[in-house]
Design a protein around this motif. Structure first.
Motif: not given
Length: 411
Positions: A359, A366, A353-357, A350-351
């Motif tokens: 949400s 989480t 790709i910069g998004t939450h797998i 996630e860090r």
């Protein structure tokens, strides 16, 4: 067994044809990736199933008892012998009814559950779910209510506000049937992280619910907590058998559609991902066919030295089985390690790709849950090895049918 020794030597030997070595490596890697993918996916599905089950059972009971007419009179007389039943740890009465909540022009339908604040913590985790107020505030006669956080948010109400509860049990007047109204004070809010509860459940004191729904001293039933939730089915059947007039249902019967859907989905994913392992395993067929073609002269010499067709077949079965074993072992180790460390791997991805797998607004969790069941791992490994063994049969049989004279004619 000289077949085993020769098979091991062929496995370790450097190929004269580099393409054969490459295809052999691809087959092993394919088996490993297929096995690892199957273990990881099934572990995640097991984790999701356990997570949702825990959230459902956080507010629900393992077993529910009621009478044939949907009520239970003299519930203490039923609770005392039931508590002596094996695996039963706690029991609590409840009254269940429907109603409409009205606040500032907002109207929402809801289930109202009357509970005993002293006994309820023994059969559910409601005290851990409350995020505003306390369960002790459900005192008899005060007509307080604890709502799911989403239900309270949709009504626009907060702790301390007064709301109106409308029940379907109306009063007969000269003007006709008039619904019953009762004002309640919001004494708390709970968050179960399970939509049907958070958006459609209100908790009130048991005696207040009895007055509201006019049940007198009767209750809707008893909620039971067991030492192991997987004993619920057998305990429910035993109680039904030993207590005539009492109808028992377990947690799987209360949520049949969800658990059946999860089980079917898990089976289908197992079948689909097993096909990936099968494709990789049957790549061994092409690898071994090329190896047999490459080793025709060696096979002919072995035959002239007295090796039987069965012995030649065993040599190549050993070679293919070793490739299958190496691929399976690699996949099992990689799959188990990844499944056990998903809590670390997923945040790292996630860090990057910069998004939450996942949400939290959509999935309410989480972290990606994962639970490795070693019975699943054993089944996957056994199927992979079996497929690899089956894939070796045709090339090995073809090797055993080579004619030494024809093979050595042009050597």
């Amino acid at each position: 067994m000289y077949e085993l020794l020769i098979g091991l030597r062929y496995t370790r030997a450097k190929r004269r044809n580099g393409f054969i070595s490459f295809i052999s490596l691809i087959s092993i890697v394919g088996i490993g990736l297929g096995v690892a993918a199957l273990i990881i996916v099934l572990s995640v599905m097991n984790g999701f199933q356990e997570e949702v089950r825990n959230r459902i059972l956080g507010m629900a009971a393992h077993v529910q008892l009621t009478g044939g007419d949907g009520t239970l009179r003299n519930w203490q007389d039923v609770a005392n012998p039931v508590l002596k039943t094996e695996h039963v740890r706690a029991a609590a009465p409840y009254v269940l009814g429907q109603g409409l909540l009205n606040y500032s022009g907002q109207v929402k339908g809801t289930l109202i559950r009357g509970i005993d604040p002293e006994l309820e913590p023994g059969v559910s985790e409601v005290t851990k779910k409350i995020i505003g107020g306390t369960l002790d505030q459900l005192r008899p006669g005060q007509f307080n209510i604890i709502l799911g956080w989403q239900l309270a948010a949709e009504l626009g109400a907060q702790v301390g506000d007064k709301i109106t509860l409308i029940t379907p049990q109306g009063q007969v007047t000269p003007a006709g049937l008039v619904p019953r109204f009762r004002q309640f004070t919001i004494a708390g809010v709970f968050k179960a992280d399970y939509y049907p509860y958070d958006a459609g459940l209100g908790l009130v004191a048991l005696s207040d619910a009895q007055k509201l729904y006019r049940t007198g001293e009767a209750v809707t039933g008893l909620r039971l907590r067991l030492d192991d939730l997987f004993n619920a089915r057998s305990v429910a059947m035993r109680i039904t058998r030993e207590h005539p007039g009492v109808v028992a249902s377990d947690w799987t019967q209360e949520n049949p559609t969800y658990f059946r859907a999860v089980e079917i989905e898990k089976r289908m994913m197992f079948i689909i991902l097993t096909l990936i392992v099968a494709v990789a395993a049957f790549n061994l067929v092409s690898t071994l066919v090329m190896v047999v073609t490459d080793k025709q002269a060696d096979i002919a010499i072995l035959r002239t030295l007295g090796a039987t067709p069965g012995s030649v077949m065993k040599i190549f079965v050993v070679q293919g089985a070793i490739s299958g074993f190496v691929g399976t072992a690699t996949g099992v180790i990689a799959g188990v390690l990844v499944a056990l460390n998903l809590g670390t791997i997923v945040p790292f991805i996630e860090r990057i790709i910069g998004t939450h797998i996942l949400s939290p607004d959509v999935y309410l969790i989480t972290e990606l849950p994962s639970r490795v069941e070693f019975t699943d791992v054993g089944s996957i490994a056994a199927i992979s090895l079996l497929l690899a063994l089956v894939a070796t049969l045709y090339p090995s049989w073809r090797a055993s049918r080579i004619n030494p004279v024809e093979a050595l004619r042009y050597e």
